[in-house]
Write a protein that holds these residues in place. Structure first.
Motif, PDB file in Angstrom:
ATOM      1  N   GLN A 106       0.809  -1.222   0.000  1.00 32.89           N
ATOM      2  CA  GLN A 106       0.000   0.000   0.000  1.00 32.89           C
ATOM      3  C   GLN A 106       0.843   1.274   0.000  1.00 32.89           C
ATOM      4  N   HIS A 133      -4.384   7.496  -9.827  1.00 34.31           N
ATOM      5  CA  HIS A 133      -5.545   6.609  -9.840  1.00 34.31           C
ATOM      6  C   HIS A 133      -5.156   5.190 -10.252  1.00 34.31           C
ATOM      7  N   SER A 134      -4.233   5.067 -11.199  1.00 38.80           N
ATOM      8  CA  SER A 134      -3.772   3.743 -11.604  1.00 38.80           C
ATOM      9  C   SER A 134      -3.074   3.031 -10.450  1.00 38.80           C
ATOM     10  N   ALA A 182      -5.732   2.049  -7.833  1.00 35.02           N
ATOM     11  CA  ALA A 182      -6.558   0.952  -8.332  1.00 35.02           C
ATOM     12  C   ALA A 182      -5.816  -0.376  -8.262  1.00 35.02           C
ATOM     13  N   THR A 183      -4.540  -0.360  -8.623  1.00 34.58           N
ATOM     14  CA  THR A 183      -3.739  -1.584  -8.564  1.00 34.58           C
ATOM     15  C   THR A 183      -3.583  -2.072  -7.129  1.00 34.58           C
ATOM     16  N   TRP A 238      -5.652  -1.738  -4.694  1.00 29.04           N
ATOM     17  CA  TRP A 238      -6.915  -2.270  -4.162  1.00 29.04           C
ATOM     18  C   TRP A 238      -7.499  -3.404  -5.004  1.00 29.04           C
ATOM     19  N   LEU A 239      -7.279  -3.373  -6.320  1.00 34.49           N
ATOM     20  CA  LEU A 239      -7.926  -4.349  -7.207  1.00 34.49           C
ATOM     21  C   LEU A 239      -6.951  -5.320  -7.838  1.00 34.49           C
ATOM     22  N   GLY A 240      -5.647  -5.065  -7.683  1.00 32.16           N
ATOM     23  CA  GLY A 240      -4.664  -5.877  -8.361  1.00 32.16           C
ATOM     24  C   GLY A 240      -4.401  -5.343  -9.760  1.00 32.16           C
ATOM     25  N   VAL A 298      -4.118  -4.878 -13.866  1.00 32.88           N
ATOM     26  CA  VAL A 298      -5.029  -5.137 -14.971  1.00 32.88           C
ATOM     27  C   VAL A 298      -4.625  -6.450 -15.652  1.00 32.88           C
ATOM     28  N   GLU A 299      -5.594  -7.301 -15.929  1.00 32.91           N
ATOM     29  CA  GLU A 299      -5.306  -8.588 -16.554  1.00 32.91           C
ATOM     30  C   GLU A 299      -4.943  -8.401 -18.018  1.00 32.91           C
TER      31      GLU A 299
END
Length: 390
Positions: free
Chosen positions: A318, A377-378, A381-382, A384-386, A388-389
């Motif tokens: 984090q 923001h990227s 987002a990473t 919290w969400l991991g 991008v696939e």
């Protein structure tokens, strides 16, 4: 908050001198040499250097509070000095974690050297994770650098330029190389500082373009060779953490000053309609309260995260989201607060010589510093969400 008193290093009379000069440097587009001299005399350039090496021995949390205070008087001076403080802050981060790789930065700052931050490059959205500057190894262990750096604050006065480049020719290439180039390379012509800083705001930083033409960093000033891309190395963490926190501190200081000016103006302006001061107008009161609500959230966040860096707290994956987030919030809140302050002050703030008018222009620079809104923001987002696939 701690009992640390920032007025000891930045007394009111010094700040008033800096504030008076800020308008002149903004108007004339000149570097604040007198500000730098005063801050050097106060020991400000060595606030993050340990006492045993000749500095003030402060932590990042105290430096953040000082930078907020300095930015309230002279934002461009604070932003310029920020870049020097970044390197001394990185040196502290490394030293706190057992590395003396940047001890020469601490000793140099205590001796009066000025360190500039030569990382930004046009179009390089990789920032610390890549570079368009060529780093070529030399037989003696040094490196030569060829490329162009932009937004190099302190351009007229730096004595050491901390920079990075990409080594593509060594056996273990590619490698990101971090090193320091001395000012003497300007005299050789291998470093060219363009006189091209004519901007909307933050004019006194004189963050000119720097062209490197085989500029040499000696072997003892090559501090890291790292694989490109995200890297857990303490140097990368140190640069990112200190840069983001001290930047956020500058824009928080601007927000505070805009709020103070709005309050003072509301008390002085009188409504023709009611005969009362604008400070009694319910709409103005709501607007100033909204400004204060936004501002009040910033200093505690800076204090907490700066102390976590000082105390080697573990935020794990984090960390980068927290750091990018506090910078993003400080910049966006400061811009909104200045916008509201201009509305409270009225048409007088539209004149270029008005302090609020200058803050309105200065605060815009925050949008361009890493992490920009898209990157922040990227990163969050990473976290919290991991990722991008594919």
């Amino acid at each position: 908050m701690t009992s640390f008193d920032p007025t000891q290093l930045l007394p009111d009379d010094l700040l008033e001198r800096l504030r008076a000069r800020a308008a002149v440097h903004d108007r004339e587009n000149t570097f604040p040499d007198d500000d730098l001299a005063d801050l050097k005399a106060a020991g400000y350039l060595a606030i993050l250097v340990p006492e045993e090496l000749g500095g003030a021995g402060l932590g990042l949390a105290e430096a953040s509070r000082l930078q907020q205070r300095l930015a309230g008087a002279a934002p461009a001076t604070a932003l310029a000095i920020n870049m020097h403080l970044v390197w001394t802050g990185v040196a502290k981060v490394l030293a706190d974690r057992g590395s003396d790789a940047l001890r020469f930065v601490q000793e140099g700052a205590a001796a009066g050297e000025v360190f500039a931050f030569g990382i930004s490059e046009a179009g390089n959205d990789l920032v610390l994770f890549g570079s368009g500057t060529d780093a070529t190894p030399l037989p003696d262990g040094g490196y030569s650098f060829t490329g162009t750096k932009i937004f190099t604050s302190l351009s007229p006065v730096w004595t050491q330029l901390g920079l990075h480049g990409l080594d593509t020719s060594s056996d273990d290439a590619p490698r990101m190389v971090y090193a320091f180039v001395p000012r003497s390379e300007v005299q050789t012509g291998r470093v060219v500082v363009r006189d091209d800083w004519d901007t909307l705001g933050m004019r006194a930083t004189q963050s000119r373009t720097t062209v490197l033409r085989d500029a040499v960093a000696p072997a003892d000033r090559v501090v890291r060779r790292l694989a490109p891309g995200p890297n857990p190395d303490p140097l990368v963490f140190g640069i990112f953490s200190v840069f983001e926190l001290l930047l956020a501190s500058v824009y928080t200081g601007i927000a505070r000053r805009a709020l103070e000016l709005a309050v003072a103006t509301a008390a002085k302006r009188t409504s023709k309609r009611t005969g009362k001061a604008y400070s009694q107008d319910p709409d103005i009161r709501w607007r100033i309260a909204d400004m204060a609500l936004a501002y009040d959230a910033l200093p505690p966040q800076l204090e907490a995260l700066s102390r976590d860096v000082d105390d080697i707290a573990d935020h794990g994956s984090q960390w980068f989201a927290l750091l990018a987030g506090v910078k993003h919030r400080a910049v966006t809140a400061a811009k909104a607060i200045v916008d509201d302050a201009v509305l409270v002050a009225g048409g007088s703030s539209y004149f270029s010589g008005n302090e609020l008018g200058r803050l309105y222009r200065d605060v815009l620079a925050g949008l361009f510093h890493p992490s920009d809104p898209e990157s922040a923001h990227s990163t969050v987002a990473t976290a919290w969400l991991g990722p991008v696939e594919d």
